[in-house]
Design a protein around this motif. Structure first.
Motif, PDB file in Angstrom:
ATOM      1  N   LYS A 100      -5.882  -2.201  -5.751  1.00  0.00           N
ATOM      2  CA  LYS A 100      -7.319  -1.913  -5.899  1.00  0.00           C
ATOM      3  C   LYS A 100      -7.945  -2.687  -7.053  1.00  0.00           C
ATOM      4  N   THR A 101      -7.154  -3.525  -7.712  1.00  0.00           N
ATOM      5  CA  THR A 101      -7.660  -4.284  -8.859  1.00  0.00           C
ATOM      6  C   THR A 101      -8.714  -5.301  -8.443  1.00  0.00           C
ATOM      7  N   HIS A 146      -9.011  -9.140  -1.030  1.00  0.00           N
ATOM      8  CA  HIS A 146      -7.863  -8.728  -1.857  1.00  0.00           C
ATOM      9  C   HIS A 146      -8.157  -8.882  -3.351  1.00  0.00           C
ATOM     10  N   ILE A 147      -8.748 -10.006  -3.745  1.00  0.00           N
ATOM     11  CA  ILE A 147      -8.997 -10.192  -5.185  1.00  0.00           C
ATOM     12  C   ILE A 147     -10.179  -9.343  -5.657  1.00  0.00           C
ATOM     13  N   ASP A 148     -10.878  -8.708  -4.700  1.00  0.00           N
ATOM     14  CA  ASP A 148     -11.882  -7.702  -5.074  1.00  0.00           C
ATOM     15  C   ASP A 148     -11.316  -6.290  -4.960  1.00  0.00           C
ATOM     16  N   GLY A 149     -10.025  -6.191  -4.665  1.00  0.00           N
ATOM     17  CA  GLY A 149      -9.386  -4.870  -4.588  1.00  0.00           C
ATOM     18  C   GLY A 149      -9.602  -4.145  -3.274  1.00  0.00           C
ATOM     19  N   TYR A 160       0.849  -1.174   0.000  1.00  0.00           N
ATOM     20  CA  TYR A 160       0.000   0.000   0.000  1.00  0.00           C
ATOM     21  C   TYR A 160       0.896   1.238   0.000  1.00  0.00           C
ATOM     22  N   PRO A 161       0.657   2.292  -0.787  1.00  0.00           N
ATOM     23  CA  PRO A 161      -0.547   2.558  -1.595  1.00  0.00           C
ATOM     24  C   PRO A 161      -0.420   2.180  -3.072  1.00  0.00           C
ATOM     25  N   ASP A 162       0.235   1.096  -3.407  1.00  0.00           N
ATOM     26  CA  ASP A 162       0.318   0.684  -4.805  1.00  0.00           C
ATOM     27  C   ASP A 162      -1.103   0.546  -5.389  1.00  0.00           C
ATOM     28  N   PRO A 163      -1.393   1.274  -6.481  1.00  0.00           N
ATOM     29  CA  PRO A 163      -2.767   1.267  -7.017  1.00  0.00           C
ATOM     30  C   PRO A 163      -3.229  -0.100  -7.516  1.00  0.00           C
ATOM     31  N   PHE A 164      -2.281  -1.007  -7.828  1.00  0.00           N
ATOM     32  CA  PHE A 164      -2.696  -2.335  -8.316  1.00  0.00           C
ATOM     33  C   PHE A 164      -3.485  -3.106  -7.256  1.00  0.00           C
ATOM     34  N   ALA A 188      -2.887 -13.256  -1.758  1.00  0.00           N
ATOM     35  CA  ALA A 188      -3.760 -13.185  -2.939  1.00  0.00           C
ATOM     36  C   ALA A 188      -2.944 -12.752  -4.151  1.00  0.00           C
ATOM     37  N   ALA A 189      -3.370 -13.195  -5.337  1.00  0.00           N
ATOM     38  CA  ALA A 189      -2.614 -12.912  -6.567  1.00  0.00           C
ATOM     39  C   ALA A 189      -2.433 -11.406  -6.794  1.00  0.00           C
ATOM     40  N   THR A 190      -3.445 -10.618  -6.442  1.00  0.00           N
ATOM     41  CA  THR A 190      -3.332  -9.166  -6.653  1.00  0.00           C
ATOM     42  C   THR A 190      -2.176  -8.574  -5.848  1.00  0.00           C
ATOM     43  N   GLN A 191      -1.808  -9.217  -4.732  1.00  0.00           N
ATOM     44  CA  GLN A 191      -0.699  -8.719  -3.919  1.00  0.00           C
ATOM     45  C   GLN A 191       0.658  -8.914  -4.593  1.00  0.00           C
TER      46      GLN A 191
END
Ligand code: ZN
Length: 176
Positions: free
Chosen positions: A15-16, A143-146, A9-13, A48-51
């Motif tokens: 929020k994906t 996480h996978i919902d951002g 955080y605060p990496d905008p990805f 989570a993959a988004t991380q």
């Protein structure tokens, strides 16, 4: 096996809202192996993959039965396209996150959840979870919902934490 970089955080990805996995191939299985290794390396109980900057609905978890005595691999699970079918009860727990360094805060969530997902072989699975396991599942599916755990706090508390992180990051930038 590759260790992956964990976005902070605060990496905008972060929020994906990640995309559904359409086919479970060797690429997904390699992602799961890398995420598992990365989670253990970071001493996390879920990832989570988004991380790790991947836009796919994949999470890995290894939630210990006893937080004081972790047995690596005992409860390891990889979930693809996980969904919460039912949730009930409520529980408050001091959460932290590998993507939000140095911050812990009480979050209120459902104490019991029923989950549907695919496993790494593509089999549909359904199971119920409670306590810390239920908390971790909700945290990773968020996480996978951002959504980060700090997004679940009251606006006042959230702003306080965001200011604290901003300050720490600024101090880090000034440091040589
Ligand atoms: Zn997290």
């Amino acid at each position: 096996m590759t260790l992956l970089g964990i976005l902070k955080y605060p990496d905008p990805f972060l929020k994906t809202k990640a995309k559904k996995v359409e086919s479970i191939d060797d690429g997904i299985r390699a992602l799961i192996r890398d995420m598992t290794e990365t989670m253990y390396q970071a001493r996390g109980i879920g990832l989570a993959a988004t991380q790790v900057g991947v836009d796919k609905r994949v999470v890995v978890l290894d939630v210990p039965d006893d937080e004081e005595r972790r047995e690596r691999g005992k409860n390891l699970m990889a979930l693809i396209n996980p969904e919460i079918l039912e949730s009930s009860g409520s529980i408050k727990y001091e959460e932290g996150c590998l993507s939000v360094q140095g911050i812990n805060a009480d979050v209120e969530r459902a104490s019991n959840v029923k989950i549907r997902a695919l496993d790494r072989e593509g089999n549909a699975i359904e199971f119920e979870a409670e306590g810390l396991f239920a908390i971790a599942l909700q945290h990773e599916i968020d996480h996978i919902d951002g959504i980060l755990f700090i997004d679940r706090l009251s606006p006042l508390k959230r702003d306080m934490i965001k200011r604290k992180i901003k300050k720490a990051l600024e101090a880090e930038e000034r440091a040589l």
